[in-house]
Design a protein around this motif. Sequence first.
Motif, PDB file in Angstrom:
ATOM      1  N   UNK A  99      50.733  -8.692  -4.449  1.00 13.99           N
ATOM      2  CA  UNK A  99      51.979  -9.135  -4.796  1.00 13.99           C
ATOM      3  C   UNK A  99      52.644 -10.062  -3.639  1.00 13.99           C
ATOM      4  N   UNK A 100      53.006 -11.180  -4.198  1.00 11.51           N
ATOM      5  CA  UNK A 100      53.668 -12.097  -3.544  1.00 11.51           C
ATOM      6  C   UNK A 100      55.113 -12.795  -3.960  1.00 11.51           C
ATOM      7  N   UNK A 131      52.276  -7.932  -0.352  1.00  9.14           N
ATOM      8  CA  UNK A 131      51.828  -6.756  -0.520  1.00  9.14           C
ATOM      9  C   UNK A 131      50.539  -6.783  -0.992  1.00  9.14           C
ATOM     10  N   UNK A 132      49.426  -6.250  -0.236  1.00 11.83           N
ATOM     11  CA  UNK A 132      48.084  -5.990  -0.828  1.00 11.83           C
ATOM     12  C   UNK A 132      47.454  -4.734  -0.367  1.00 11.83           C
ATOM     13  N   UNK A 159      51.474  -5.033   4.429  1.00 11.89           N
ATOM     14  CA  UNK A 159      52.872  -5.500   3.774  1.00 11.89           C
ATOM     15  C   UNK A 159      53.296  -6.494   5.013  1.00 11.89           C
ATOM     16  N   UNK A 160      53.832  -7.559   4.516  1.00 11.00           N
ATOM     17  CA  UNK A 160      54.162  -8.728   5.070  1.00 11.00           C
ATOM     18  C   UNK A 160      55.368  -9.438   4.552  1.00 11.00           C
ATOM     19  N   UNK A 212      49.853  -3.190   9.082  1.00  7.30           N
ATOM     20  CA  UNK A 212      48.799  -2.757   8.465  1.00  7.30           C
ATOM     21  C   UNK A 212      48.525  -1.165   8.499  1.00  7.30           C
ATOM     22  N   UNK A 213      48.143  -0.579   7.278  1.00  5.16           N
ATOM     23  CA  UNK A 213      48.150   0.749   7.301  1.00  5.16           C
ATOM     24  C   UNK A 213      46.760   1.314   6.620  1.00  5.16           C
TER      25      UNK A 213
END
Length: 439
Positions: A146-147, A166-167, A191-192, A215-216
């Motif tokens: 998602x961007x 989100x990736x 998440x950015x 980063x998770x």
Amino acid sequence: MGLALRFLSAWVGLGLMSLVGSAGAQTAVPVPPDAAYPTVSPSLTILPEAATVPALRLRPVSVDPYEPIGIRRGGMIFYPALEVGALASSNATQTPSQAKSGVGLRLRPSLRFESDWVRHFWEGSASGDITEFLEKGISSDASVDAESRFRLDIRHNTQAEFTGGYHLSQTGSANSEVPDTTIGKRTDHNISAGIGVLHEFGPLEARMRLGIARQIYEDVDLQGGGKEDNGDRTYTAPSAGLRLTYIDPPALKPFAEIVYEPRLHDRKLDRNGLARDSHGSKGAIGVVLERGPIWSGEAAIVYAMRDYRDNSLATTSAVGINGNLTWRPTELTSLLLTLDTTLNESSSATVSGSKTYSANLDVAHALRDNIDIVGGVGLSATQYPQDTEDTYTTKLELEWQLRPELAWTAGYDGTWFKGIAASDDYNEQRLSIGMVLQR
């Protein structure tokens, strides 16, 4: 297997009903969407591979009768789509030995939107890819992207830009960073968010950006009981970057960029008692290519470096070429070359990090106005201090657009992995079919 057939039959019936219903209804004049939406990137230099998927053909001035119509609401245009299909894999577990073939059901929902305003601009996209295999012992596959990008026009030569992304991805035991005794796959989240300002003064363009990424790494279950705790790998990465571009030349615009990106881990020490926090920086010198509809893109020579807080971890660095170049020799054919150089984290006590060099070439051709074919090859090499892992990929996809609301797809994907040890090598071949409902 009967469940899969009934599921697909229901969706086929839905597609046929949409054909019958739309045939007698009055259809609005289709509005062709803009070019492929660019993916938000924490780097100012080069957009990632998925950012500039080449258009399948150069759109003529006249309206394409097969383009999605979209849904207009309050100055926004939404393009929803849902692909339903099935796939067959020769090695669904992606293992070097005792490979399991499998058949799965695949769902690929997506939504793209863009504004239709006189000033400012807002665009975004979200998509998912979920495969549920029918055989026991084969875990499902899932990915989400998602961007969103909002441009605020402050003055004629000044703009502000707000981005978010989100990736979600999954990694199996084929990755050297995932234990061989893992049950299922490890799920990773990125998440950015970022804010940038672009200003033109004379022949120069300056782009300043502040961002933050999270980063998770999720925990994974292990065979025989227990879990692998990946909380020590989770980190937050703020970033700051500046890029200067000389925009006076009409076709070749040289630029220089520098980015600073530290990584701050949730835990001070990792599973090996090492401090993994690090300072990272990247510099690039390149050129933006804009030669009308034939050539477009940019390329840069990049130097990336990461220095770790723990003195026992060696500094990692890499020199490479980042870029994406699109060549459209005809209105029906386009080629996209993508190059990328990255530095990766590691959980090994003896390895501070790895570096990956990747190259992908995609070719798209319109066989007819409503039939498109896309092929591609790729190579990714991940280098460790003493060894290298190579991944080779190839693909072939066909899309037959029956109406603006309905399309059929078929595809082939091949993966060949060459690990550090010969016993790690594996390959997987996939065949897929699907039906796309879109608006």
